[in-house]
Structure formats: structure tokens, C-alpha cells
Design an enzyme around this catalytic site. Structure first.
Site, PDB file in Angstrom:
ATOM      1  N   ASP A   1      -0.242  10.913  28.728  1.00  0.00           N
ATOM      2  CA  ASP A   1       0.493   9.728  28.450  1.00  0.00           C
ATOM      3  C   ASP A   1       0.010   9.354  26.904  1.00  0.00           C
ATOM      4  OD1 ASP A   1       1.536   9.353  30.874  1.00  0.00           O
ATOM      5  OD2 ASP A   1       0.702   7.407  31.086  1.00  0.00           O
TER       6      ASP A   1
ATOM      7  N   LYS B   1       2.933  -0.083  28.701  1.00  0.00           N
ATOM      8  CA  LYS B   1       3.969   0.972  28.802  1.00  0.00           C
ATOM      9  C   LYS B   1       4.180   0.896  30.223  1.00  0.00           C
ATOM     10  CE  LYS B   1       2.975   4.140  31.510  1.00  0.00           C
ATOM     11  NZ  LYS B   1       2.593   5.116  32.193  1.00  0.00           N
TER      12      LYS B   1
HETATM   13  O1  C5P Z   1      -3.618  13.218  31.871  1.00  0.00           O
HETATM   14  P1  C5P Z   1      -4.118  12.123  32.616  1.00  0.00           P
HETATM   15  O2  C5P Z   1      -5.534  11.805  32.486  1.00  0.00           O
HETATM   16  O3  C5P Z   1      -3.453  10.541  32.423  1.00  0.00           O
HETATM   17  O4  C5P Z   1      -3.793  12.373  34.115  1.00  0.00           O
HETATM   18  C1  C5P Z   1      -4.651  12.218  35.235  1.00  0.00           C
HETATM   19  C2  C5P Z   1      -4.293  12.967  36.305  1.00  0.00           C
HETATM   20  O5  C5P Z   1      -3.105  12.686  36.767  1.00  0.00           O
HETATM   21  C3  C5P Z   1      -4.520  14.265  36.160  1.00  0.00           C
HETATM   22  O6  C5P Z   1      -5.856  14.911  36.205  1.00  0.00           O
HETATM   23  C4  C5P Z   1      -3.496  15.052  37.270  1.00  0.00           C
HETATM   24  O7  C5P Z   1      -4.281  14.999  38.583  1.00  0.00           O
HETATM   25  C5  C5P Z   1      -2.527  13.863  37.586  1.00  0.00           C
HETATM   26  N1  C5P Z   1      -1.166  14.323  36.789  1.00  0.00           N
HETATM   27  C6  C5P Z   1      -0.482  15.271  37.259  1.00  0.00           C
HETATM   28  N2  C5P Z   1       0.518  15.604  36.498  1.00  0.00           N
HETATM   29  C7  C5P Z   1       0.955  14.909  35.341  1.00  0.00           C
HETATM   30  C8  C5P Z   1       0.230  13.949  34.858  1.00  0.00           C
HETATM   31  C9  C5P Z   1      -1.034  13.674  35.661  1.00  0.00           C
HETATM   32  O8  C5P Z   1      -0.852  15.733  38.235  1.00  0.00           O
HETATM   33  N3  C5P Z   1       2.147  15.104  34.884  1.00  0.00           N
END
Ligand code: C5P
Length: 281
Positions: A138, A11
Site C-alpha cells: 500500500d 485509506k
Molecule cells: O505489503 P504488506 O506488508 O502490506 O503485505 C502484508 C502481507 O499481506 C504480505 O506479506 C502478504 O502475505 C499479503 N499480501 C498479499 N497480496 C497482496 C498484498 C499483501 O498476499 N497484494
């Protein structure tokens, strides 16, 4: 059933506008996401439910329950009311890990498609999507792997037509921690409006947009800044930016041929980096 397999494409966030964090510390965002014709490969073959991994980025990846693929399997089992015990799962890890191109989410998305095919062919898209959403912000975009404007926290998707783009992806080999990059972004505390509607020439449009996580990622890993300077030094590069929370950067080129030429030059300059010419759609 014999072996079935599926591409888990990389992506790329063509732009990524990030708003101030909410009460949970999560960031509302708006992003234009596209997908490469290159990625990891996930397959199911007759077996007992084990996960095996090979490929250039297999090293250091766990085959235990903390692997995003197995997390997706468990959530699928719960949602579909089945046990995945007639197949082994194999991952060929072609994409660098923790690199801003959604590899782990794409692997989870690919295995969900394969599991539905093998164990729950009547499962509706919405139910599969709900499982994917549990694998990370994602998860849903990487389940469908179709160009879209992503809003909410990345899970609210509006399909969008993007012309096919020749590109080069380059990752200098530093793992970028997404939470660390978001934290560095918050520490600066400057938040711009996140709206942006695609119009006209893609490159001209992208110049009006940003990846808000670029500066904080460069502050944490200066090598990303060096990658930029390198990309911008070549005539083939029409536009360069970082994807996601990094460290993978992309250059857009006029043609696939230019992308291949640029990739060859970058490989010379960055012998230890991961470099890949591809088409984005
Ligand atoms: O959802 P994912 O595991 O990819 O997200 C990793 C980290 O990135 C989350 O724990 C958060 O700290 C941050 N994040 C965020 N806002 C988002 C996506 C991710 O703060 N929209």
C-alpha cells in the site's frame, strides 16, 4: 527550519477484488481506493532524528527501527544519500493499527513528503515513489493519497475521479493480521474475476463489486459480522463494507449530517469501538 507537519489520511478500499496467489504467495488485486479527510499527523521539528508517538492509538507502537516510519526514513536516507539528523519525528496516532485503512503506510508516506521537503527538495516524484514502494504493497497509494484504481499487487495506480462521499468508519477493536486473512481466503480457494470499471451512481456500482477479504476476515473475527449487522440496521446506511483486510468497516451515507447521526448511534451501540464520521474523496 521550524516545525512542518502533514496529515496521513485513512485509506478506504471501496472494493477489493483479489485473485489467486502467485508463486510467491502474493495476490494480484484490483481495488478502488479513496482517502478520508481524517488520519494520523506526522511532523518534523528541530532535533536529532528521534521518533516520538502520542495519540489515542499510540499504546503498543514501537518507536524503534521496526516502526514503519523509521523504515521509511532509512530507505529515504539510502535513496537520497543524506542523514536525517536535524529533526525529530513526531507521530500522533489517531487511526487504529492493523485495521485495513492503511495507517502505517500513510505515516510512511507522510514522513517521506516531509523528508523530501527538508533534506532533498529536488528529489523527483518517481524516486520518492520508489522509496514508498519498499514500505509495503500500500506504500505508493498511501504516498499520494489520491483516489485511484489499484492493480498489480496494489502498486499500479490509475487516478480516478470519485465524488466526495460522506461515510462512517468503525473498528471494533480487533487487530486483523493481513497475512492471516489472505491465508484464510486462499484456504477457501474460490477466486472470482477481478475486473470492475466504475460507472454511474457510486453505490449502485459498488453493489456489483466485492471485498473478497470480508468473508475470511469474518471467519477469523466474528465481531466484524456483528458490525455489519449493526451498520445495516440503520436508515442512514446506504452501503456497508469492510476495508482492506479489516477489521475497519465503512458505511456510506447520503450526507455528512447523516454520517454524523449514524456515528452517534454507533458510539452508543459500540462504546469501545473506534467510530469516525468523515468525507472520502
Ligand atoms: O505489503 P504488506 O506488508 O502490506 O503485505 C502484508 C502481507 O499481506 C504480505 O506479506 C502478504 O502475505 C499479503 N499480501 C498479499 N497480496 C497482496 C498484498 C499483501 O498476499 N497484494
Amino acid at each position: 527550519m521550524s516545525k512542518i507537519s502533514r496529515l496521513a489520511p485513512a485509506k478506504v478500499n471501496l472494493y477489493l477484488h483479489v485473485a489467486a496467489p502467485d508463486v510467491r504467495g502474493y495476490h494480484p488485486l484490483r481495488s478502488l481506493v479513496v482517502f478520508a479527510d481524517y488520519g494520523d499527523e506526522v511532523s518534523l521539528s528541530p532535533g536529532q532524528g528521534r521518533l516520538t508517538i502520542d495519540g489515542p492509538f499510540a499504546e503498543g507502537l514501537s518507536t524503534g527501527e521496526d516502526n514503519l516510519i523509521l523504515k521509511a526514513v532509512r530507505r529515504f536516507e539510502a535513496a537520497a544519500g543524506v542523514t536525517v539528523n536535524r529533526h525529530d519525528i513526531h507521530l500522533t496516532k489517531n487511526l487504529p493499527v492493523a485495521s485495513g485503512i492503511g495507517g502505517g503506510s500513510a505515516d510512511a508516506g507522510a514522513v517521506l513528503h516531509l523528508l523530501r521537503e527538508a533534506y532533498a527538495p529536488d528529489m523527483p516524484d518517481a524516486a520518492l515513489e520508489a522509496v514508498a514502494a519498499q514500505t509495503g504493497a500500500d506504500g505508493v497509494m498511501c504516498l499520494w493519497s489520491k483516489s485511484a484504481i489499484a492493480e498489480g499487487y496494489g502498486e499500479v495506480l490509475t487516478p480516478v475521479e470519485v465524488p466526495s462521499l460522506a461515510a462512517v468508519l468503525i473498528n471494533p477493536g480487533v487487530e486483523c493480521s493481513t497475512p492471516a486473512v489472505f491465508k484464510a481466503y486462499d484456504a477457501v480457494g474460490r477466486f472470482e474475476p477481478i475486473g470492475a470499471d466504475i460507472s454511474g451512481d457510486v453505490v449502485a456500482f459498488l453493489r456489483t463489486t466485492r471485498n473478497d477479504l470480508e468473508s475470511p476476515a469474518i471467519a477469523l473475527h466474528s465481531v466484524i459480522g456483528e458490525v455489519f449487522r449493526s451498520l445495516e440496521a440503520y436508515d442512514e446506511t446506504r452501503f456497508a463494507r469492510m476495508s482492506g483486510s479489516g477489521a475497519t468497516c465503512f458505511a456510506l451515507c447520503d450526507t455528512r449530517e447523516d454520517a454524523e447521526k449514524l456515528a452517534a448511534k454507533l458510539r452508543q451501540n459500540w462504546p469501545r469501538a473506534w467510530v469516525r464520521a468523515c468525507m472520502l474523496k
